[in-house]
Design a protein around this motif. Structure first.
Motif, PDB file in Angstrom:
ATOM      1  N   HIS A  22       0.833  -1.202   0.000  1.00 14.10           N
ATOM      2  CA  HIS A  22       0.000   0.000   0.000  1.00 14.10           C
ATOM      3  C   HIS A  22       0.867   1.252   0.000  1.00 14.10           C
ATOM      4  CE1 HIS A  22      -3.290   2.688   0.970  1.00 14.10           C
ATOM      5  NE2 HIS A  22      -2.586   3.160   1.971  1.00 14.10           N
ATOM      6  N   ASP A  23       0.553   2.187  -0.880  1.00 14.00           N
ATOM      7  CA  ASP A  23       1.199   3.493  -0.908  1.00 14.00           C
ATOM      8  C   ASP A  23       2.723   3.366  -0.945  1.00 14.00           C
ATOM      9  OD1 ASP A  23       0.858   6.199  -1.123  1.00 14.00           O
ATOM     10  OD2 ASP A  23       0.298   6.531   0.974  1.00 14.00           O
ATOM     11  N   SER A  24       3.199   2.412  -1.728  1.00  9.98           N
ATOM     12  CA  SER A  24       4.612   2.019  -1.689  1.00  9.98           C
ATOM     13  C   SER A  24       5.581   3.153  -2.016  1.00  9.98           C
ATOM     14  CB  SER A  24       4.863   0.833  -2.615  1.00  9.98           C
ATOM     15  OG  SER A  24       4.515   1.163  -3.953  1.00  9.98           O
ATOM     16  N   GLU A  25       5.279   3.951  -3.001  1.00 10.88           N
ATOM     17  CA  GLU A  25       6.231   5.000  -3.384  1.00 10.88           C
ATOM     18  C   GLU A  25       6.360   6.059  -2.301  1.00 10.88           C
ATOM     19  OE1 GLU A  25       8.450   4.720  -5.809  1.00 10.88           O
ATOM     20  OE2 GLU A  25       7.480   2.762  -6.035  1.00 10.88           O
ATOM     21  N   ARG A  26       5.254   6.427  -1.657  1.00 13.49           N
ATOM     22  CA  ARG A  26       5.308   7.419  -0.580  1.00 13.49           C
ATOM     23  C   ARG A  26       6.082   6.861   0.615  1.00 13.49           C
ATOM     24  NH1 ARG A  26       2.522   8.363   4.082  1.00 13.49           N
ATOM     25  NH2 ARG A  26       1.097   6.689   3.558  1.00 13.49           N
ATOM     26  N   VAL A  27       5.814   5.595   0.961  1.00 13.87           N
ATOM     27  CA  VAL A  27       6.513   4.967   2.080  1.00 13.87           C
ATOM     28  C   VAL A  27       8.015   4.892   1.796  1.00 13.87           C
ATOM     29  CG1 VAL A  27       6.799   2.800   3.357  1.00 13.87           C
ATOM     30  CG2 VAL A  27       4.498   3.715   2.930  1.00 13.87           C
ATOM     31  N   LEU A  28       8.373   4.461   0.601  1.00 11.17           N
ATOM     32  CA  LEU A  28       9.787   4.381   0.231  1.00 11.17           C
ATOM     33  C   LEU A  28      10.435   5.772   0.274  1.00 11.17           C
ATOM     34  CD1 LEU A  28      12.245   2.791  -0.713  1.00 11.17           C
ATOM     35  CD2 LEU A  28      11.376   3.016  -3.066  1.00 11.17           C
ATOM     36  N   SER A  29       9.748   6.765  -0.235  1.00 11.52           N
ATOM     37  CA  SER A  29      10.273   8.130  -0.206  1.00 11.52           C
ATOM     38  C   SER A  29      10.485   8.609   1.229  1.00 11.52           C
ATOM     39  CB  SER A  29       9.306   9.063  -0.944  1.00 11.52           C
ATOM     40  OG  SER A  29       9.735  10.393  -0.847  1.00 11.52           O
ATOM     41  N   ASN A  30       9.539   8.315   2.108  1.00 10.59           N
ATOM     42  CA  ASN A  30       9.670   8.710   3.516  1.00 10.59           C
ATOM     43  C   ASN A  30      10.856   8.009   4.172  1.00 10.59           C
ATOM     44  OD1 ASN A  30       7.456  10.376   3.275  1.00 10.59           O
ATOM     45  ND2 ASN A  30       6.034   8.932   4.216  1.00 10.59           N
ATOM     46  N   ILE A  31      11.030   6.725   3.893  1.00 13.68           N
ATOM     47  CA  ILE A  31      12.151   5.980   4.479  1.00 13.68           C
ATOM     48  C   ILE A  31      13.481   6.507   3.940  1.00 13.68           C
ATOM     49  CG2 ILE A  31      13.274   3.719   4.651  1.00 13.68           C
ATOM     50  CD1 ILE A  31      10.415   2.500   4.762  1.00 13.68           C
ATOM     51  N   ARG A  32      13.532   6.779   2.656  1.00 15.51           N
ATOM     52  CA  ARG A  32      14.773   7.330   2.068  1.00 15.51           C
ATOM     53  C   ARG A  32      15.125   8.681   2.721  1.00 15.51           C
ATOM     54  NH1 ARG A  32      16.904   6.154  -3.048  1.00 15.51           N
ATOM     55  NH2 ARG A  32      16.841   8.379  -3.468  1.00 15.51           N
ATOM     56  N   LEU A  71      17.277   2.071  -1.299  1.00 16.31           N
ATOM     57  CA  LEU A  71      17.576   2.535   0.061  1.00 16.31           C
ATOM     58  C   LEU A  71      19.018   2.997   0.202  1.00 16.31           C
ATOM     59  CD1 LEU A  71      15.742  -0.223   2.122  1.00 16.31           C
ATOM     60  CD2 LEU A  71      14.948   2.096   1.625  1.00 16.31           C
ATOM     61  N   GLU A  72      19.868   2.542  -0.704  1.00 24.45           N
ATOM     62  CA  GLU A  72      21.290   2.894  -0.696  1.00 24.45           C
ATOM     63  C   GLU A  72      21.932   2.624   0.659  1.00 24.45           C
ATOM     64  OE1 GLU A  72      21.423   6.944  -2.145  1.00 24.45           O
ATOM     65  OE2 GLU A  72      20.859   6.324  -4.169  1.00 24.45           O
ATOM     66  N   LEU A  73      21.599   1.470   1.237  1.00 23.03           N
ATOM     67  CA  LEU A  73      22.230   1.067   2.488  1.00 23.03           C
ATOM     68  C   LEU A  73      23.649   0.606   2.201  1.00 23.03           C
ATOM     69  CD1 LEU A  73      19.180  -0.737   4.077  1.00 23.03           C
ATOM     70  CD2 LEU A  73      20.148   1.466   4.743  1.00 23.03           C
ATOM     71  N   ASP A  74      24.512   0.765   3.157  1.00 27.79           N
ATOM     72  CA  ASP A  74      25.931   0.469   2.981  1.00 27.79           C
ATOM     73  C   ASP A  74      26.387  -0.418   4.138  1.00 27.79           C
ATOM     74  OD1 ASP A  74      28.721   0.486   2.909  1.00 27.79           O
ATOM     75  OD2 ASP A  74      28.852   2.625   2.450  1.00 27.79           O
ATOM     76  N   ALA A  75      26.711  -1.660   3.842  1.00 26.86           N
ATOM     77  CA  ALA A  75      27.102  -2.618   4.879  1.00 26.86           C
ATOM     78  C   ALA A  75      28.366  -2.180   5.631  1.00 26.86           C
ATOM     79  CB  ALA A  75      27.305  -4.004   4.269  1.00 26.86           C
TER      80      ALA A  75
END
Length: 174
Positions: A22-32, A71-75
């Motif tokens: 649900h509302d995936s792009e908004r959620v992803l944008s908020n997390i980013r 997400l551009e996470l970096d281990a």
């Protein structure tokens, strides 16, 4: 007070699979945006990856198991860990790692609202963390019983009543 951002199960197979969150792009944008803010404030980022059994779509190492590249996470700087249960603390080193980093405020985002977000918020509260659920930065899919929007609203109300403080992504100040 020391804060951390906990990102739960933002994986290719869950986020980009056949069932759309649900509302995936908004959620992803908020997390980013929260990741960017955490990095700017040198707030540690922890990212959980749900690991299914061998042969499942989210088995360790499979393409669907990977965290979303967006997400551009970096281990090298972020703590990425695997879990096999909805509760991100169960059989992981998360509680010890948070304690070692002197974290007492835990901001929780990700998927899925009724499973891993719910279980982890409850566990974090039981472990004594000041748990903050970012109300517009977690999601799930529709089910036969309820549409995703109702599931998210219900979990925000339930978790916000007893287990976490609800905040919007705009309100977060690390």
């Amino acid at each position: 007070m020391s804060a951390a951002l906990l990102i739960i199960d933002m994986q290719v197979g869950l986020f980009q699979g056949p069932e759309k969150p649900h509302d995936s792009e908004r959620v992803l944008s908020n997390i980013r945006r929260l990741i960017t803010q955490a990095r700017a404030g040198q707030v540690p980022i922890f990212a959980a990856r749900h690991t299914g059994p061998e042969g499942s779509p989210i088995a360790a190492g499979s393409p669907f198991w990977q965290l979303l590249p967006a997400l551009e996470l970096d281990a090298d700087i972020d703590t990425i860990f695997n879990k096999s249960r909805p509760n991100a603390f169960h059989a992981t080193r998360l509680a010890r790692q948070l304690a070692a980093a002197n974290v007492d405020e835990l901001y929780i985002v990700g998927m899925k609202s009724q499973f891993c977000i719910d279980s982890t918020c409850r566990a974090a509260a039981d472990l004594g963390f000041k748990t903050l659920l970012v109300a517009d930065a977690h999601t799930c899919m529709d089910t036969d019983a309820l549409p995703a929007a109702a599931i998210i609203q219900h979990h925000n109300a339930t978790l916000g009543a007893a287990f976490a403080r609800l905040v919007s992504s705009e309100e977060v100040t690390f």
